[in-house]
Design an enzyme around this catalytic site. Sequence first.
Site, short mmCIF file in Angstrom:
data_model
loop_
_atom_site.label_atom_id
_atom_site.label_comp_id
_atom_site.label_asym_id
_atom_site.label_seq_id
_atom_site.Cartn_x
_atom_site.Cartn_y
_atom_site.Cartn_z
CG HIS A 192 -1.92 1.12 1.24
ND1 HIS A 192 -3.28 0.93 1.39
CD2 HIS A 192 -1.76 2.47 1.11
CE1 HIS A 192 -3.90 2.09 1.36
NE2 HIS A 192 -3.00 3.05 1.20
CG HIS A 213 -1.23 6.81 -1.86
ND1 HIS A 213 -2.53 7.04 -2.29
CD2 HIS A 213 -1.35 6.09 -0.71
CE1 HIS A 213 -3.37 6.49 -1.42
NE2 HIS A 213 -2.67 5.91 -0.45
CD GLN A 248 -6.98 10.87 -1.54
OE1 GLN A 248 -5.88 10.37 -1.64
NE2 GLN A 248 -7.70 10.80 -0.43
CG HIS A 252 -7.57 4.40 1.18
ND1 HIS A 252 -7.17 3.83 0.01
CD2 HIS A 252 -6.52 5.12 1.64
CE1 HIS A 252 -5.91 4.19 -0.24
NE2 HIS A 252 -5.49 4.97 0.73
CD GLU A 262 -6.43 6.74 5.96
OE1 GLU A 262 -6.95 6.80 4.83
OE2 GLU A 262 -5.23 7.01 6.17
CG ASP A 269 -0.76 5.28 3.39
OD1 ASP A 269 -1.11 5.24 2.19
OD2 ASP A 269 -1.52 5.68 4.28
FE FE2 Z 1 -3.39 5.17 1.47
#
Ligand code: FE2
Length: 423
Positions: free
Chosen positions: A56, A58, A151, A209, A212, A308
């Site tokens: 995971h 980005h 996102q 996701h 979170e 992440d």
């Molecule tokens: Fe993430």
Amino acid sequence: MKIINARLRHKSELHTLTIENGVFTDIQEQGERLPAGDGQLDAQGKLLCAPFVEPHIHLDAALTAGEPNWNQSGTLFEGIERWSERKPMLTEQDVRQRVNQTVELLIQNGVQHIRTHVDITDPSLVGLRTLCAMRDELKEQVDIQVVAFPQEGMLSYPRGLALLEEALKIGADVIGGIPHFEYTREMGETSMKKVIELAIQYDRLVDVHCDEIDDPNSRFLEVLAAEALAHGIGPRVTASHTTAMGSYDNAYCSKLFRLLKRSGINFISCPTESLHLQGRFDSYPKRRGLTRVKELNEAGINVCLAQDSICDPWYSLGNGKLLRTLDFGLHICHMMGYRDFSHSLDLITDNGAKTLKMEERYGIAVGKPGNFILLDGTDDYSVLRNQGEVLMSVRHGRTLMQRTPSHVVMSTEAQNSLCEDAA
Ligand code: FE2
């Protein structure tokens, strides 16, 4: 390629391994340490294990911290705002340059398998297109799975769902979601049903996701798990973060775990990122803001760790070292017993491979791809304790990187003084 004097995880004997045509063809126990022969790689008793898995990250946002503005509050939500200011500046060249730098950093630290989320709430889809192209271009060096990640919301962002489907048609491997960020609870629930529907329709994996947030009422995980169970695709589904679980009460969690076990879904926790982003609305006591890694693991549910971010609007540190993430994770999750230590590398190797659904071509065994890393240590515990460097990374029998460990020389005066004190 022939490797001698290698130590394998959970084995006391040294081993000799042979890789031919990019595949492990022979693995033998050695009776004693062997002298190095011509053309052989002498592992010198160091730990040889399967490459690290970064499940995971980005990559599209990596190395953008402070551009154009820094996340001053440290919250997840300000991170999303800062990223929405950076997004219009994305170009193919910009994405390529930063992805190349970040992948190089990951390779240098033993990673050969990556799952990257890529923001598709961008009408140009430039990040998604670029990552899909780079996935194919970089496959000799690293495996990359691309997640189509909405996102700013699958249903809350204008044309979010249409952009998600376009990303799948372009070639995204995995369907993402962000239910806790949708405008309403109903939209969040609908988005979870939609990801499972799309996974079946397009035959893709799922990585959401999920929850979170520190809000104990954020319960989209149960919707995701129940949908995955109902459609029999749990092992193809992953819930990332699930930090709200750290705030659920135990009675609810007890009931929830029954569903999670039955569904067979996977979990990813990002300890450094969550410790930083969560608990931001608390005074004292401050929550740790992590999911229940220890309890999930003990329940036999697959859970792995990830970084992440590397220097992005959500987290402005990070260096590609999964051993650092593991160290943090074990501390924060109270996984500090010897049994935890002696199996700790599972959290950044085998468990990650299972999450990425690549178990069949992962691991140190005859018939599997000749991929491995050599670590400066002899077992999980010593590598973890000393934060053992990655000395070498080999893929399909070809060397990707080698590192010379740092060499420390003590002064004679200091050494003598320490000897005197010891005596
Ligand atoms: Fe993430």
